[in-house]
Scaffold this active site. Structure first.
Site, PDB file in Angstrom:
ATOM      1  N   CYS A 175       0.795  -1.241   0.000  1.00  0.00           N
ATOM      2  CA  CYS A 175       0.000   0.000   0.000  1.00  0.00           C
ATOM      3  C   CYS A 175       0.826   1.288   0.000  1.00  0.00           C
ATOM      4  CB  CYS A 175      -0.935  -0.014   1.188  1.00  0.00           C
ATOM      5  SG  CYS A 175      -1.758  -1.609   1.367  1.00  0.00           S
ATOM      6  N   HIS A 234      -3.768   6.746   0.007  1.00  0.00           N
ATOM      7  CA  HIS A 234      -4.011   5.363  -0.410  1.00  0.00           C
ATOM      8  C   HIS A 234      -5.504   5.076  -0.257  1.00  0.00           C
ATOM      9  CE1 HIS A 234      -4.123   1.120  -0.694  1.00  0.00           C
ATOM     10  NE2 HIS A 234      -4.289   0.911   0.589  1.00  0.00           N
ATOM     11  N   ASN A 293      -9.663  -1.006  -3.862  1.00  0.00           N
ATOM     12  CA  ASN A 293      -8.321  -0.845  -3.303  1.00  0.00           C
ATOM     13  C   ASN A 293      -7.361  -1.609  -4.213  1.00  0.00           C
ATOM     14  OD1 ASN A 293      -5.932  -1.264  -1.886  1.00  0.00           O
ATOM     15  ND2 ASN A 293      -6.940  -1.504   0.101  1.00  0.00           N
TER      16      ASN A 293
END
Lengths: 74, 355
Positions: B120, B269, B299
């Site tokens: 991430c 993020h 995501n």
């Protein structure tokens, strides 16, 4: 502390239908779900600077359990 | 303490590629009842994602993004000095996919090429490495690729992760220009929490075996996955990050001496909508300065920051804009950067045909 905690929890979970009381099983609230859990985590951090890891959190059942845990850790 | 500072290094261009297959999350009902799915999707606010097929990898997505970028900007392949590929879903365990991409993209054999295995926060790790190389007088152009196929990591029967993740790849061309000005990075790690997001088996600690490929019920909710799928302890990750990320952002402003008011866009993020709304509230940010792409792409791990820049900021980054980037997650690893965009070329998102 008990009373204030109940109000904070009520706010965090956006419970409107009833008043949160120490004897409640918090997982029984209609508003309790995975996002409710995140809201509780955020509230504990903001208001009390407390982090309860999932392994310990699993053992807590009532609002009073939460209050006791917060007292222990803060 | 990992603070870094650079001058006059930045983005010449940035391109993104996603697979053509759109997952309508409300209709992702093969393993759960439709009403449960609706409930989950409304909660996580991820309405669409992109999935690759069996044959398409993260390096393929990045290849298409890089080809488009180099062609549109009329960049000579011989002028690329380094290729860095950020991924946790490489083509092979060895060799590094970056080396294969050097050949596919017809870059010279003198190209420095390697992978960075970060999630991430990985795009910021990649930028920090690329910027470091670009301080060398002999390195003038770096291709930073970042790709993920998280659809292949998580099990569709594990509702904790089944509705969140998607696939995408980006290519950034980084170079030197006085107009970019200074930039700052802060990068952090906490390996004591490595178990919060992990694929337990299939590496060399717990090698792949018939047992690690067996589907198992893993919790009281009946979620199912194998030991070779990823898992995530969402609440503990959240608990940790809501403490560390605001602190890190405060630190980078102190380190850089920059004024928060001068940041044009805060690109976080795209972990989940709740996390980003929490950060916005905690940092008292204006929602119009926080682009989000999670509703449309889910995501995508390390790709989510540059994918948000491409899909939501696009032409705005042709002008001079100051950005704060913040990535956080698997590791645990979290990082921030403050940098200036100037005349950054961003083409429309490329759709890579998949089955």
């Amino acid at each position: 502390m008990e009373e204030k905690f109940c109000l904070n929890l009520q706010d965090a979970l956006e419970i409107e239908s009833k008043e949160v009381e120490p004897g409640d099983n918090f997982r029984d609230y209609d508003e309790w779900d995975s996002l409710g859990q995140l809201s509780l985590i955020a509230m504990l951090d903001d208001e009390y600077g407390v982090e309860i890891e999932s392994d310990d959190f699993k053992k807590l059942v009532t609002v009073q359990d939460l209050i006791n845990e917060v007292k222990k850790r803060s | 303490m990992a603070y870094l500072n650079f001058n006059n290094i930045g983005f010449r261009g940035l391109a993104a590629a996603v697979p053509s297959r759109v997952i309508d999350n409300y209709k992702y009902t093969a393993h759960f009842p439709a009403e449960d799915v609706k409930d989950v999707v409304d909660k996580v606010s991820v309405y669409e994602r992109r999935f690759t097929d069996k044959n398409t990898t993260s390096s393929d997505l990045c290849f298409h993004a890089a080809e488009k970028l180099l062609a549109d900007l009329e960049i000579e392949r011989e002028s690329i000095d380094a290729l860095i590929f950020v991924t946790q879903t490489p083509d092979y365990k060895m060799p590094a996919s970056a080396v294969i991409l050097q050949d596919r993209l017809q870059l010279p054999k003198s190209t420095l090429a390697f992978d960075i295995n970060m999630g991430c926060a990985g795009f910021i790790h990649g930028l920090s490495v690329a910027f470091s190389y670009l301080q060398q007088p002999t390195i003038n152009r770096v291709l930073l690729l970042d790709g993920e196929t998280r659809s292949k990591v998580y099990h569709p029967k594990d509702r904790k992760t089944a509705f969140i993740f998607g696939d995408a790849g980006v290519a950034a061309l980084l170079d030197k220009n006085d107009a970019y000005g200074p930039s700052w990075f802060s990068i952090n790690s906490d390996g004591s929490r490595s178990h919060l997001i992990r694929i337990d088996s299939g590496g060399y600690r717990n090698p792949s075996s018939p047992d690690t490929l067996k589907e198992k019920v893993v919790d009281e909710h009946g979620n199912i996955r194998t030991d070779e799928n990823g898992y995530m302890n969402g609440p503990d990750v959240f608990n940790f990050l809501i403490r560390e990320v605001p602190k890190d952002i405060k630190n980078i402003f102190e380190f850089s001496g920059q004024d928060r008011e001068n940041i044009d866009f805060w690109v976080f993020h795209q972990a989940n909508t709740y996390m980003n709304e929490y950060l916005a509230k905690k940092l008292k940010l204006d929602a119009s300065k926080i682009p989000t792409s999670i509703e449309k792409f889910g995501n995508t791990s390390s790709v989510s920051i540059p994918l948000t820049m491409v899909s939501k900021l696009g032409d705005k980054l042709k002008e001079t804009k100051k950005l704060l980037l913040s990535g956080f997650g698997v590791g645990m690893s979290w990082a921030s950067a403050i940098l200036q965009m100037h005349n950054c070329y961003i083409p429309e998102i490329i759709e890579v045909p998949v089955e």
